[in-house]
Design an enzyme around this catalytic site. Structure first.
Site, PDB file in Angstrom:
ATOM      1  N   ASN A  25       0.813  -1.217   0.000  1.00 46.16           N
ATOM      2  CA  ASN A  25       0.000   0.000   0.000  1.00 46.16           C
ATOM      3  C   ASN A  25       0.843   1.261   0.000  1.00 46.16           C
ATOM      4  O   ASN A  25       0.614   2.186  -0.782  1.00 46.16           O
ATOM      5  CB  ASN A  25      -0.934  -0.026   1.223  1.00 46.16           C
ATOM      6  CG  ASN A  25      -1.783   1.216   1.345  1.00 46.16           C
ATOM      7  OD1 ASN A  25      -1.321   2.249   1.820  1.00 46.16           O
ATOM      8  ND2 ASN A  25      -3.031   1.131   0.920  1.00 46.16           N
ATOM      9  N   LYS A  59       0.128   8.683   1.810  1.00 43.17           N
ATOM     10  CA  LYS A  59      -1.293   8.367   1.958  1.00 43.17           C
ATOM     11  C   LYS A  59      -1.973   9.569   2.621  1.00 43.17           C
ATOM     12  O   LYS A  59      -2.079   9.674   3.840  1.00 43.17           O
ATOM     13  CB  LYS A  59      -1.486   7.108   2.801  1.00 43.17           C
ATOM     14  CG  LYS A  59      -0.749   5.888   2.295  1.00 43.17           C
ATOM     15  CD  LYS A  59      -1.093   5.563   0.851  1.00 43.17           C
ATOM     16  CE  LYS A  59      -2.511   5.095   0.677  1.00 43.17           C
ATOM     17  NZ  LYS A  59      -2.793   4.678  -0.717  1.00 43.17           N
ATOM     18  N   ASP A 252      -3.565   0.077   5.934  1.00 39.91           N
ATOM     19  CA  ASP A 252      -4.499  -0.830   5.253  1.00 39.91           C
ATOM     20  C   ASP A 252      -4.119  -2.299   5.389  1.00 39.91           C
ATOM     21  O   ASP A 252      -4.335  -3.091   4.457  1.00 39.91           O
ATOM     22  CB  ASP A 252      -4.624  -0.459   3.774  1.00 39.91           C
ATOM     23  CG  ASP A 252      -5.483   0.780   3.556  1.00 39.91           C
ATOM     24  OD1 ASP A 252      -6.028   1.295   4.540  1.00 39.91           O
ATOM     25  OD2 ASP A 252      -5.598   1.225   2.410  1.00 39.91           O
TER      26      ASP A 252
END
Length: 291
Positions: A25, A59, A252
């Site tokens: 991720n 992110k 995640d």
């Protein structure tokens, strides 16, 4: 637009039975990303699946301001550049702001537009002007028909290299569902269709944390279900996040697929792809049946 983006786009469109966008991720470290790229490439090369390595440098839409975001733009792009040089792999990463596109476009082969930002015209145009392939994730709040407009924004900016990605639809406050009909309807955008089989199983802000606060949960055990469905329908590409230690992933974790199970899942998907006719429309005959 001529050059490498066109060649890569053409090769992905021609991929049989599908191409794969995969990786952790978020960039945790150079060492970790290189390790993941090595192992994922080894598996996909063995199976004959075209791979674009994925990881995020930032992110920006984490549930909590305390959550790990990644190394940032400058350091993250250096690491992705090393992945390209070391393993001869194209890479995909996401942008959140228009000013990031130029720098990202100098490294990434595919620029990804996050689902929450799929209608942001300035961001789409800035990404398009890099000339790179643009992968637009369908907003969790959007009908699939919206993506035809988003893809057209890329084309009107002078870039024909666009694809769209299904990643689930909000179902109440803390859940997503995957409507397989969307995988068909997204084809109306006249570009490759990708299925995100991991984010689609998030449960946004659905996990309470010890000491207060919430984080996103997920239904990792259903990733094979969504993957099987997507391949049976005949998508052009699969997007999935893969980790060597999902239980300790900083971002995640509940929806990252274990590296140790990647080859087994991909082998099954290839087997499904060999028997499905999902890429072709079913010819329905409505003439009266005669004895």
């Amino acid at each position: 637009m001529e050059g490498p983006p066109v060649a890569l786009f053409d090769s992905l469109k021609a991929a049989k039975p599908f191409f794969l966008l995969a990786g952790p991720n978020v960039i945790e470290s150079e060492e970790h990303v290189l390790k993941m790229a090595k192992h994922i490439k080894g598996i996909t090369t063995k199976l004959g699946i075209p791979l674009v390595f994925k990881s995020s440098f930032d992110k920006a839409n984490r549930t909590s301001s305390k959550s790990f975001r990644g190394p940032g733009l400058e350091e993250g792009l250096k690491i992705l550049e090393k992945v390209k040089a070391t393993y001869d792999l194209p890479v995909v990463t996401d942008v959140h702001e228009s000013h990031q596109c130029e720098a990202v476009g100098r490294v990434a082969d595919i620029i990804q537009i996050p689902a929450f930002l799929c209608r942001q015209t300035d961001l789409l145009v800035a990404a398009a002007k890099t000339g790179k392939i643009i992968n637009i994730k369908k907003g969790q709040f959007c009908a699939p028909s919206v993506m035809a407009n988003s893809a057209e924004k890329i084309r009107l900016a002078g870039n024909p290299n666009v694809m769209v990605c299904e990643r689930g639809t909000m179902f109440g406050y803390n859940d997503l569902i995957v409507d397989p009909r969307n995988l068909e309807w997204l084809r109306e955008a006249n570009c490759p269709v990708v299925a995100d089989i991991t984010h689609a199983l998030q449960q946004p802000a659905g996990r309470k944390l010890d000491g207060g606060g919430v984080a996103s949960g997920g239904l990792r055990e259903l990733i094979p279900c969504i993957a099987r469905t997507s391949v049976a329908v005949g998508v052009d590409g699969i997007f999935m996040e893969v980790h060597d230690d999902p239980l300790n992933a900083p971002c995640d974790g509940p929806t990252q697929w274990p590296l140790r199970n990647l080859e087994e899942l991909l082998e099954e998907l290839l087997a499904i792809a060999q028997v499905t006719k999902g890429k072709e429309p079913f010819k329905i005959d409505l003439t009266p049946f005669q004895e």
